[in-house]
Design an enzyme around this catalytic site. Sequence first.
Site, PDB file in Angstrom:
ATOM      1  N   LYS A 215       0.830  -1.211   0.000  1.00  0.00           N
ATOM      2  CA  LYS A 215       0.000   0.000   0.000  1.00  0.00           C
ATOM      3  C   LYS A 215       0.865   1.263   0.000  1.00  0.00           C
ATOM      4  CE  LYS A 215      -4.181  -2.075   1.669  1.00  0.00           C
ATOM      5  NZ  LYS A 215      -4.904  -2.546   2.838  1.00  0.00           N
TER       6      LYS A 215
ATOM      7  N   LYS B 218      -5.375  -7.884 -14.058  1.00  0.00           N
ATOM      8  CA  LYS B 218      -6.326  -8.206 -12.993  1.00  0.00           C
ATOM      9  C   LYS B 218      -7.363  -7.078 -12.867  1.00  0.00           C
ATOM     10  CE  LYS B 218      -6.839  -8.414  -8.102  1.00  0.00           C
ATOM     11  NZ  LYS B 218      -6.616  -7.810  -6.872  1.00  0.00           N
TER      12      LYS B 218
ATOM     13  N   LYS C  66     -10.250  -2.023  -8.794  1.00  0.00           N
ATOM     14  CA  LYS C  66     -10.674  -0.612  -8.738  1.00  0.00           C
ATOM     15  C   LYS C  66      -9.487   0.308  -8.992  1.00  0.00           C
ATOM     16  CE  LYS C  66     -12.070  -1.299  -4.086  1.00  0.00           C
ATOM     17  NZ  LYS C  66     -12.409  -2.705  -4.005  1.00  0.00           N
TER      18      LYS C  66
HETATM   19  P1  ADP Z   1      -9.606  -4.227  -5.709  1.00  0.00           P
HETATM   20  O1  ADP Z   1      -8.393  -4.910  -6.292  1.00  0.00           O
HETATM   21  O2  ADP Z   1     -10.604  -3.866  -6.755  1.00  0.00           O
HETATM   22  O3  ADP Z   1      -9.244  -3.072  -4.784  1.00  0.00           O
HETATM   23  P2  ADP Z   1     -10.116  -5.656  -3.271  1.00  0.00           P
HETATM   24  O4  ADP Z   1      -8.668  -5.890  -3.003  1.00  0.00           O
HETATM   25  O5  ADP Z   1     -10.869  -4.691  -2.404  1.00  0.00           O
HETATM   26  O6  ADP Z   1     -10.324  -5.296  -4.826  1.00  0.00           O
HETATM   27  O7  ADP Z   1     -10.887  -7.037  -3.308  1.00  0.00           O
HETATM   28  C1  ADP Z   1     -11.637  -7.612  -2.287  1.00  0.00           C
HETATM   29  C2  ADP Z   1     -11.658  -9.101  -2.582  1.00  0.00           C
HETATM   30  O8  ADP Z   1     -12.240  -9.332  -3.902  1.00  0.00           O
HETATM   31  C3  ADP Z   1     -10.227  -9.686  -2.669  1.00  0.00           C
HETATM   32  O9  ADP Z   1      -9.786 -10.242  -1.452  1.00  0.00           O
HETATM   33  C4  ADP Z   1     -10.349 -10.782  -3.724  1.00  0.00           C
HETATM   34  O10 ADP Z   1     -10.720 -12.008  -3.101  1.00  0.00           O
HETATM   35  C5  ADP Z   1     -11.524 -10.338  -4.599  1.00  0.00           C
HETATM   36  N1  ADP Z   1     -11.052  -9.814  -5.899  1.00  0.00           N
HETATM   37  C6  ADP Z   1     -10.853  -8.529  -6.253  1.00  0.00           C
HETATM   38  N2  ADP Z   1     -10.456  -8.421  -7.540  1.00  0.00           N
HETATM   39  C7  ADP Z   1     -10.423  -9.672  -8.030  1.00  0.00           C
HETATM   40  C8  ADP Z   1     -10.088 -10.228  -9.314  1.00  0.00           C
HETATM   41  N3  ADP Z   1      -9.748  -9.466 -10.346  1.00  0.00           N
HETATM   42  N4  ADP Z   1     -10.136 -11.561  -9.439  1.00  0.00           N
HETATM   43  C9  ADP Z   1     -10.492 -12.360  -8.412  1.00  0.00           C
HETATM   44  N5  ADP Z   1     -10.825 -11.899  -7.187  1.00  0.00           N
HETATM   45  C10 ADP Z   1     -10.777 -10.582  -6.984  1.00  0.00           C
END
Ligand code: ADP
Length: 323
Positions: A110, A189, A192
Amino acid sequence: MRVLSGIQPSGKLHLGNYLGAMKQHLELQHEHECFFFIANYHTLTTVQDRERLLELSRDVALDYLALGLDPGKVNLFYQSDIPEVTELTWILSTVTGKGLLDRATSYKDKIARGITPSMGLYSYPLLMAADILIYRSDLVPVGKDQLQHIEMAQDMAGYFNNTFRCEVLKRPEPKLNEAPVVPGLDGQKMSKSYGNTIPLFDTAKNTRKRIMSIKTDSRTVEEPKDPDGCSIFALYRLLAGPNETAELAERYRAGGMGYGDAKKALAEVVEQLLGPARERREELAADPAQVDSILHSGAVRAREVARVVLSDVREAAGLAGTF
Ligand code: ADP
Ligand code: TRP
């Protein structure tokens, strides 16, 4: 078996969140006692805008309910409705070596992404351990990125129990979901932070537009195509049944189908999932009192459990009290 998980309201939820996390949560509700919460204390490390945090927090509740979370089965609540969790965070911090937190990879990631290194961000694994331990959770379903945090929660339960020679805190087990990484519009991937998402709840028209903008190679309509290297196909197979998936693969390989047609097929399966959910979400959004009441009931139950565990923790640690 008590299952617990939290999801941060740090942005609009997307198809990657659904396929990678929420879908498994929704499946578990049929088998176990579930506590799912909206981790707004955690998000306060990154979203420090009152209106936005309130809106995003509520959005997560609406999204889950619209996608089929059954409030008769699951305790859904805001993390900040359970202040006991912050007290346990402090107590855990007194038995946890600083070295453990120094090793947290998510903190380093982060910081590398430019997030302010506040004490809250640094202590994040302590808060997450408290979230888990305060409900004596058995199983914590998470993505791989969260595994280190669960291991830390296991360690912290041990530190507390050993320090105070008790068995008050229960060692939780992770349940890693094996969902593949969901690709975004650019093939990376879906996240957000990359601006490449298909949001779960946008208008049907905007969702379709996003899908039509998925990047592809420049093969012409006539040329045979490889389904395996294509994000459209990767998304399609996660949503469609095996027969439909095999059919689309065949059309890729045969040639004569443009990527535009594959995108239309994807848009259809996405709409099959999200169309009915969008309607349910609109109904729920129009009835805030009902949503509040669901979140309140979830919090009442969660708090009941949290109070008992915290009281055992205080008793074991010798924290005097007059209430
Ligand atoms: P972002 O990457 O959009 O910030 P988060 O880290 O908040 O998403 O994601 C919360 C949960 O959603 C993660 O722990 C993961 O399990 C799932 N997740 C997010 N993006 C993906 C993705 N592209 N493929 C699979 N699982 C995902
Ligand atoms: N840190 C988790 C994430 O970013 C969210 C979370 C907070 C959580 N507390 C939790 C997940 C407790 C599982 C259990 O995805």
